[in-house]
Motif scaffolding. Structure first.
Motif, short mmCIF file in Angstrom:
data_model
loop_
_atom_site.label_atom_id
_atom_site.label_comp_id
_atom_site.label_asym_id
_atom_site.label_seq_id
_atom_site.Cartn_x
_atom_site.Cartn_y
_atom_site.Cartn_z
N GLY A 1 0.80 -1.21 0.00
CA GLY A 1 0.00 0.00 0.00
C GLY A 1 0.83 1.26 0.00
N ARG A 2 0.16 2.38 -0.04
CA ARG A 2 0.80 3.69 -0.22
C ARG A 2 1.54 4.15 1.03
NH1 ARG A 2 -2.61 8.12 1.67
NH2 ARG A 2 -4.36 7.26 2.86
N GLU A 3 2.43 5.12 0.82
CA GLU A 3 3.16 5.76 1.90
C GLU A 3 2.85 7.26 1.87
OE1 GLU A 3 4.52 7.16 4.71
OE2 GLU A 3 5.26 5.08 4.76
N ASN B 1 2.28 3.86 -8.07
CA ASN B 1 1.05 4.29 -7.40
C ASN B 1 1.14 4.12 -5.88
OD1 ASN B 1 -0.15 4.92 -9.89
ND2 ASN B 1 -0.97 2.84 -10.11
N LEU B 2 2.28 4.49 -5.32
CA LEU B 2 2.51 4.28 -3.89
C LEU B 2 2.52 5.56 -3.07
CD1 LEU B 2 5.22 1.46 -4.03
CD2 LEU B 2 2.80 1.24 -3.41
N ALA B 3 2.08 6.68 -3.68
CA ALA B 3 1.96 7.93 -2.93
C ALA B 3 0.52 8.24 -2.58
CB ALA B 3 2.56 9.09 -3.72
N PHE B 4 -0.40 7.90 -3.48
CA PHE B 4 -1.83 8.11 -3.27
C PHE B 4 -2.58 6.83 -3.63
CE2 PHE B 4 -0.15 12.34 -4.23
CZ PHE B 4 -0.67 13.09 -3.19
N ARG B 5 -3.83 6.77 -3.27
CA ARG B 5 -4.65 5.61 -3.62
C ARG B 5 -5.01 5.60 -5.11
NH1 ARG B 5 -7.01 2.97 0.79
NH2 ARG B 5 -6.73 4.03 2.80
N HIS C 1 16.53 -3.86 -3.57
CA HIS C 1 16.00 -4.03 -4.92
C HIS C 1 15.40 -5.41 -5.17
CE1 HIS C 1 15.53 -1.49 -8.35
NE2 HIS C 1 15.82 -2.49 -9.18
N ASN C 2 15.98 -6.43 -4.56
CA ASN C 2 15.31 -7.73 -4.66
C ASN C 2 13.93 -7.67 -4.01
OD1 ASN C 2 16.75 -10.09 -5.93
ND2 ASN C 2 18.43 -9.27 -4.69
N GLU C 3 13.87 -7.02 -2.87
CA GLU C 3 12.60 -6.88 -2.17
C GLU C 3 11.60 -6.08 -3.01
OE1 GLU C 3 15.87 -7.46 0.85
OE2 GLU C 3 15.60 -6.40 -1.04
N HIS C 4 12.09 -5.02 -3.67
CA HIS C 4 11.21 -4.20 -4.49
C HIS C 4 10.66 -4.97 -5.69
CE1 HIS C 4 9.61 -0.99 -6.94
NE2 HIS C 4 10.50 -1.24 -7.88
N HIS C 5 11.52 -5.73 -6.36
CA HIS C 5 11.05 -6.49 -7.52
C HIS C 5 10.13 -7.64 -7.09
CE1 HIS C 5 12.76 -5.28 -11.45
NE2 HIS C 5 13.59 -4.57 -10.68
N ASP C 6 10.38 -8.20 -5.92
CA ASP C 6 9.49 -9.26 -5.44
C ASP C 6 8.10 -8.70 -5.12
OD1 ASP C 6 11.61 -10.98 -5.66
OD2 ASP C 6 12.00 -11.14 -3.51
N PHE C 7 8.06 -7.50 -4.53
CA PHE C 7 6.79 -6.91 -4.11
C PHE C 7 6.77 -5.42 -4.49
CE2 PHE C 7 7.26 -10.59 -1.38
CZ PHE C 7 5.98 -11.15 -1.40
N VAL D 1 4.85 -2.86 -2.24
CA VAL D 1 5.31 -2.49 -0.90
C VAL D 1 6.08 -1.18 -1.02
CG1 VAL D 1 6.79 -3.12 1.04
CG2 VAL D 1 5.40 -4.86 -0.08
N ALA D 2 5.63 -0.15 -0.30
CA ALA D 2 6.25 1.17 -0.39
C ALA D 2 7.66 1.16 0.19
CB ALA D 2 5.39 2.20 0.33
N TRP D 3 8.42 2.17 -0.17
CA TRP D 3 9.84 2.26 0.21
C TRP D 3 10.06 2.18 1.72
CZ3 TRP D 3 11.33 6.37 3.33
CH2 TRP D 3 10.40 7.42 3.47
N SER D 4 9.16 2.77 2.48
CA SER D 4 9.35 2.82 3.93
C SER D 4 9.19 1.46 4.60
CB SER D 4 8.36 3.82 4.55
OG SER D 4 7.03 3.43 4.24
N ARG D 5 8.57 0.49 3.89
CA ARG D 5 8.33 -0.81 4.48
C ARG D 5 9.16 -1.93 3.86
NH1 ARG D 5 3.35 1.81 4.51
NH2 ARG D 5 2.69 0.98 2.50
N LEU D 6 10.08 -1.58 2.96
CA LEU D 6 10.95 -2.60 2.38
C LEU D 6 11.89 -3.23 3.42
CD1 LEU D 6 11.80 -0.97 -1.07
CD2 LEU D 6 10.33 -2.95 -0.63
#
Length: 411
Positions: A86-88, A144-148, A308-314, A317-322
């Motif tokens: 979700g968004r951050e 699309n991770l800044a707003f809904r 980056h592995n985490e980002h490509h997997d999901f 998931v927003a940057w703050s929760r990687l």
């Protein structure tokens, strides 16, 4: 004391086969290690686990990209991972601050010569870091991770684009979504170097040139590899950026715009943060690992893009929760080699003979014929495919068309 050499399988000395200082120089030291490689033996810089890659060609694979498989495995093992998606909301405030900072710096420097040491230093140290942050803000926003909603994210990306000086956020979304969906696929994934780049830049001087001007390669390469269908968002991005640049020049002269363009150039050149462009998907240590993470302190300035592995997997998931994603599934991430330093990535890329423009994994598009399956003789794993066969089949074209339509659902 005599030695019974019948016990040593044909060896003619007791040191035969042991690693010596001479043997160490035959290969570059390892550049990446997994978090689980905690022991000294596992972190031996010369304990390579794979042969070097053939420097005359890319690594051609016939396997699926790894992120979908790992994503499914993590979701099965940790179904609570969906709570991280979700968004951050914090993103928009950071963007507002960095955009304001850059505009303020540009206006304050309007009386300084662009060739003055102070102008250049601020453009590199502050402007390069700030615009690199905005590059990665746009990267975050196009997921699309800044707003809904879709439209607010597009508007924010165009706003974040202003200090960069050149309109690119709308075009970047289409290319980047394809980079995720068709990672490594030749002719679609424009993050991949072309064969022309490999031919011209496959040496130390070529790598210096590439690392210095890599922002231009990422900007211009897509126009030669794969054109986009223009949408109203592309035109809106262009109109807003041109209007902003015109206002800046008409009110404060040309130097503020020069500062912003210089900042964008430095952001993608020999800048500490720019190491992530090379770190993310180039192949290292002879491995066929397609994506590398970096967990160091520069992530603070870069929306945690080092995960980056985490980002490509999901990607949802927003940057703050990687970091929380990595902590949730350490059994999946701690055994993957990662980079310890972004600045050293650039240095090692230039000086290391085992990495270069050739060190990328590619896959042929559907409809291409496999003509040579024995690439092990080159010291790599995978399959080599022909570049000189017929046109792609209809299903591949349909996949590309659907990708374009999906990236512009808001139309």
């Amino acid at each position: 004391m005599s030695v019974n050499f019948s016990l040593f399988g044909g060896a003619e000395s007791l040191t035969e086969g042991q690693r010596t200082s001479t043997a160490k120089t035959k290969r570059s030291p390892r550049r990446t290690f997994a978090a689980s490689d905690s022991s000294t033996q596992k972190r031996d810089q010369y304990a390579h686990t794979a042969p070097p890659q053939d420097p005359t060609d890319f690594l051609w694979l016939m396997t699926e990209e790894p992120h979908r498989t790992r994503r499914m495995a993590i979701m099965k093992a940790h179904p609570e991972v969906t709570k991280l998606m979700g968004r951050e909301p914090l993103t928009k405030y950071i963007v507002l601050f960095v955009v304001s900072l850059q505009i303020a710096c540009a206006i304050l420097l309007r009386h300084r010569s662009p060739m003055s040491p102070l102008f250049i230093f601020i453009a590199y140290a502050i402007g390069g870091t700030a615009n690199h942050n905005l590059f990665l803000a746009i990267h975050e926003i196009i997921h699309n991770l800044a707003f809904r909603g879709i439209a607010p994210n597009k508007f924010l990306a165009i706003f974040a684009n202003l200090p960069i000086g050149i309109p690119y956020s709308a075009a970047f979304k289409g290319y980047h979504i394809e980079h995720h969906k068709f990672m490594g696929q030749d002719g679609i994934d424009t993050d991949l170097p072309t064969r022309f780049e490999l031919f011209c830049l496959n040496n130390v001087l070529g790598k210096v040139f590439f690392a210095t001007f890599q922002i231009l390669f990422y900007a211009l390469r897509p126009t030669f590899v794969r054109s986009q269908r223009l949408t109203r968002w592309h035109f809106f991005n262009i109109v807003v950026q041109v209007a902003f640049d015109y206002f800046l020049v008409s009110q404060y002269g040309g130097r503020p715009l020069v500062y912003l363009i210089m900042s964008s150039f430095f952001a993608g050149s020999l800048h500490p943060c720019a190491g992530h462009f090379i770190a993310e998907h180039y192949l290292w240590d002879g491995l066929d690992q397609e994506t590398y993470s970096y967990y160091g302190p520069l992530n603070i300035l870069a929306y945690n893009v080092g995960y980056h592995n985490e980002h490509h997997d999901f990607p949802s998931v927003a940057w703050s929760r990687l970091p929380a994603l990595r902590a949730l599934a350490p059994e999946f991430y701690d055994n993957i080699p990662s980079h310890p330093s972004w600045p050293m990535v650039i240095i090692n890329f230039i000086r290391d003979k085992e990495v270069g423009l050739f060190a990328r994994a590619k896959r042929m598009g559907k409809g291409h014929q496999v003509i040579n399956v024995d690439s092990m003789s080159k010291g790599v794993s995978g399959m080599v495919c022909s570049n000189d066969v017929g046109e792609k089949n209809g299903s591949d074209s349909e996949e590309r068309r659907l990708s374009e339509e999906e990236s512009d659902k808001s139309e």
